[in-house]
Enzyme design. Structure first.
Site, PDB file in Angstrom:
ATOM      1  N   TRP A 104       6.660  -5.994  -8.579  1.00 51.65           N
ATOM      2  CA  TRP A 104       7.484  -4.722  -8.042  1.00 51.65           C
ATOM      3  C   TRP A 104       8.949  -4.968  -8.487  1.00 51.65           C
ATOM      4  O   TRP A 104       9.581  -6.087  -8.425  1.00 51.65           O
ATOM      5  CB  TRP A 104       7.254  -4.742  -6.541  1.00 51.65           C
ATOM      6  CG  TRP A 104       6.121  -4.280  -6.125  1.00 51.65           C
ATOM      7  CD1 TRP A 104       4.809  -4.929  -5.930  1.00 51.65           C
ATOM      8  CD2 TRP A 104       5.684  -3.054  -5.623  1.00 51.65           C
ATOM      9  NE1 TRP A 104       3.628  -4.239  -5.428  1.00 51.65           N
ATOM     10  CE2 TRP A 104       4.445  -2.849  -5.426  1.00 51.65           C
ATOM     11  CE3 TRP A 104       6.301  -1.631  -5.506  1.00 51.65           C
ATOM     12  CZ2 TRP A 104       3.679  -1.696  -4.839  1.00 51.65           C
ATOM     13  CZ3 TRP A 104       5.872  -0.606  -4.959  1.00 51.65           C
ATOM     14  CH2 TRP A 104       4.511  -0.677  -4.829  1.00 51.65           C
ATOM     15  N   TRP A 113      -5.281  12.530   1.178  1.00 48.47           N
ATOM     16  CA  TRP A 113      -3.947  13.100   1.664  1.00 48.47           C
ATOM     17  C   TRP A 113      -3.884  14.596   0.630  1.00 48.47           C
ATOM     18  O   TRP A 113      -4.600  15.429   1.408  1.00 48.47           O
ATOM     19  CB  TRP A 113      -3.015  12.161   0.907  1.00 48.47           C
ATOM     20  CG  TRP A 113      -1.593  12.421   1.050  1.00 48.47           C
ATOM     21  CD1 TRP A 113      -1.019  13.384   1.826  1.00 48.47           C
ATOM     22  CD2 TRP A 113      -0.591  11.429   0.775  1.00 48.47           C
ATOM     23  NE1 TRP A 113       0.123  13.190   1.781  1.00 48.47           N
ATOM     24  CE2 TRP A 113       0.811  11.979   1.198  1.00 48.47           C
ATOM     25  CE3 TRP A 113      -0.363  10.332  -0.049  1.00 48.47           C
ATOM     26  CZ2 TRP A 113       1.962  11.447   0.807  1.00 48.47           C
ATOM     27  CZ3 TRP A 113       0.788   9.837  -0.337  1.00 48.47           C
ATOM     28  CH2 TRP A 113       2.160  10.507   0.184  1.00 48.47           C
ATOM     29  N   ASP A 122       3.686  -3.164   5.758  1.00 47.28           N
ATOM     30  CA  ASP A 122       3.956  -1.876   5.508  1.00 47.28           C
ATOM     31  C   ASP A 122       5.250  -1.206   6.349  1.00 47.28           C
ATOM     32  O   ASP A 122       5.967  -0.273   5.866  1.00 47.28           O
ATOM     33  CB  ASP A 122       2.937  -0.885   5.808  1.00 47.28           C
ATOM     34  CG  ASP A 122       1.674  -1.174   5.215  1.00 47.28           C
ATOM     35  OD1 ASP A 122       1.573  -1.393   4.061  1.00 47.28           O
ATOM     36  OD2 ASP A 122       0.479  -1.060   5.805  1.00 47.28           O
ATOM     37  N   ASP A 170       4.407   7.016  -4.366  1.00 47.03           N
ATOM     38  CA  ASP A 170       4.814   8.110  -3.500  1.00 47.03           C
ATOM     39  C   ASP A 170       5.718   9.230  -4.080  1.00 47.03           C
ATOM     40  O   ASP A 170       6.292  10.025  -3.362  1.00 47.03           O
ATOM     41  CB  ASP A 170       5.615   7.491  -2.280  1.00 47.03           C
ATOM     42  CG  ASP A 170       4.613   7.033  -1.036  1.00 47.03           C
ATOM     43  OD1 ASP A 170       3.578   7.356  -1.298  1.00 47.03           O
ATOM     44  OD2 ASP A 170       5.286   6.120  -0.158  1.00 47.03           O
TER      45      ASP A 170
END
Length: 413
Positions: A100, A226, A370, A176
Site C-alpha cells: 500500500w 453496493w 478497518d 473507494d
C-alpha cells in the site's frame, strides 16, 4: 451507510498499509516459525525463489515484508506455547499481499515503489501496488487523507510511474475512489466540481501508468453488495476504464467468490455493450434473476472475453462471506468494519479459470483494522466485541486470529 469497501490507512510514505515501529528481524520470526512448525502438521507457503533475469513474465505474486506487529504476535504466541496459532498467523503473513502507498512526498514514493518492484523482480514475482492517495480519500472518515489537490496528486502519480519504470506491476488504483465519489458523501459543491476532479485524477493516473511496459491498472468498482451494475459502469467509463486493463472488486470487503464472479461478468459485459453504443441503464444488474440476465447477455453482448475488460478480486477476508448483523440492534451496523467471525479466503493466484478474471488477490492486509467501529453507538467500544478496535491500518491481534481460525480454505494443513 450501505456496504462499503475500506482500505487500510496509509499514513507514512511508501508504507504497505502497515503501522508500527522498526520491524523485528525476519530471522527472529523465522525462529518462531521453526518452533511452531515443529509442533504442527503445517506446510507454510514457500518463499519466492530468486531469478537472475527480469525478461520472463513473473512466475508468482510478490510477498512483501510483514507488519512488524504481526511478527511480534507470532513471537508472543510461541512464548505462550500457542504454536498452532503462531503457525497460522505466520502462514497468513507469508501469503502474497498488496503493498500500500498513501501520502508521502513524490521523492519518497518514487524511491519506495522502485525498491518494491526491484525486490519483486529479483524474486521473479509480480508486485501488487495499492495506490491510496486520492484527494478527499474515504470521504474524510476512517482512512482520511490523501493529496491536497489535483496538481499534487498528479505529481505523486508521476513519481509512482518513475518508481515502476519498466518492471512488472499490477496497480490497484485508489480503492473507494469511484464507488465513493465526493457527490456520494456530501462533499461536492452545487456544480459537482469535486466529482469532476475525481474523474480527472483517476483518468490521469490511468494515462500515466497503463502505458508502462509491464503495468496493468485496475479501477475501483466497489463490490456486489453496493452499487448496481447500471450505476458503477458509467463511473468506470468516466474514470477512464477504456484506457485501463480493467477493474477491481471487493477490496477490504467480504462478498463471496461466486457472487463477485457474476458481478464482474455483468460489469464486463455492460462495459462491452456501452462501448458499442448501448446505454448502461439497459444492462442487467446483480439483482436480476440469473437466467434472465444471462439471456440478455446472450442476446446483446457478443465480444470475446479477450476483447472485454477484465477484473481482479480481493479474497483476503471473504472466506466466510459477509457478516449479517443482528436484526434491529444497531442504528448503523457497519457490516464492513471489523465484522466478527470472518476468515481469509482463496489464496492469491493468477490462474483463476475464469476468462474475465485476471487474478484473486489479497489486497487488504488481513489482520489490519478497518477502524474504530462503534456501529451507531456512542462508543468508543465496538459493541460486537466489547472493546475498542485499533485505528484503521493498525494490527488487530484478535481479528488476525479470527481470520486464521475461520480461514476457508484452511491456512494450516
Amino acid at each position: 451507510m450501505t456496504a462499503r469497501d475500506r482500505a487500510a490507512s496509509t499514513g507514512t510514505p511508501g508504507r504497505t498499509g502497515r503501522t508500527g515501529g522498526a520491524p523485528l528481524p525476519r530471522t527472529v520470526a523465522a525462529a518462531a516459525a521453526t518452533a511452531a512448525l515443529a509442533a504442527t502438521a503445517f506446510a507454510a507457503a514457500p518463499a519466492q525463489a530468486a531469478a537472475p533475469a527480469h525478461s520472463a513474465p513473473p512466475a508468482a505474486l510478490y510477498t512483501p515484508p510483514a507488519n512488524p506487529d504481526a511478527d511480534q504476535q507470532i513471537l508472543d504466541l510461541v512464548r505462550h506455547r500457542q504454536l498452532k496459532d503462531a503457525a497460522g498467523v505466520l502462514a497468513m503473513t507469508l501469503t502474497p499481499q498488496a503493498v500500500w502507498y498513501g501520502d508521502g512526498t513524490p521523492d519518497e514514493v518514487r524511491a519506495s515503489v522502485h525498491k518494491t518492484v526491484v525486490d519483486a523482480a529479483r524474486h521473479h514475482a509480480l508486485p501488487v501496488l495499492a495506490l491510496y492517495n486520492i484527494p478527499g480519500r474515504d470521504c474524510a472518515q476512517y482512512s482520511a487523507g490523501g493529496a491536497a489537490d489535483t496538481p499534487q496528486y498528479e505529481a505523486w502519480i508521476d513519481a509512482v510511474r518513475a518508481g515502476i519504470g519498466s518492471l512488472p506491476a499490477t496497480v490497484i488504483l485508489e480503492p473507494d475512489s469511484l464507488a465513493l465519489l465526493p457527490s456520494d458523501c456530501g462533499q461536492d459543491d452545487a456544480q459537482g466540481s469535486r466529482t469532476t476532479e475525481r474523474y480527472t485524477e483517476i483518468h490521469y493516473a490511468v494515462d500515466a501508468l497503463e502505458p508502462l511496459a509491464g503495468t496493468k491498472v485496475y479501477l475501483d468498482a466497489g463490490h456486489s453488495g453496493w452499487h448496481s451494475v447500471n450505476d458503477i459502469v458509467p463511473r468506470l467509463v468516466a474514470g477512464g476504464i477504456d484506457d485501463a486493463t480493467g477493474f477491481f472488486l471487493n477490496v477490504s470487503n467480504y462478498r463471496s467468490d461466486s457472487e463477485l464472479a457474476w458481478y464482474g461478468k455483468l460489469i464486463s459485459s455492460c462495459l462491452s455493450y456501452v462501448s458499442a453504443g448501448g446505454p448502461a441503464a439497459d444492462c442487467p444488474n446483480q439483482w436480476w434473476a440469473v437466467n434472465d440476465a444471462q439471456a440478455w447477455l446472450d442476446a446483446h453482448v457478443h465480444a470475446a472475453p479477450s476483447a472485454m475488460k477484465h477484473f481482479v478480486t480481493d479474497t483476503s477476508r471473504n472466506g466466510q462471506g459477509p457478516w449479517t448483523p443482528p436484526a434491529g440492534v444497531y442504528s448503523d451496523p457497519q457490516d464492513w468494519c471489523n465484522p466478527p467471525g470472518r476468515g481469509t479466503g482463496a489464496r492469491p493466484t493468477l490462474s483463476t479459470g475464469d476468462p474475465l478474471a485476471d487474478a484473486k488477490l489479497w489486497v487488504k492486509i488481513p489482520g489490519e483494522s478497518d477502524g474504530q467501529c462503534t456501529r451507531g453507538t456512542a462508543g468508543p467500544d465496538d459493541p460486537e466485541r466489547g472493546y475498542q478496535d485499533p485505528a484503521a491500518g493498525q494490527w488487530f491481534p484478535q481479528q488476525a486470529l479470527e481470520l486464521v481460525h475461520n480461514a476457508n480454505p484452511p491456512l494450516l494443513h
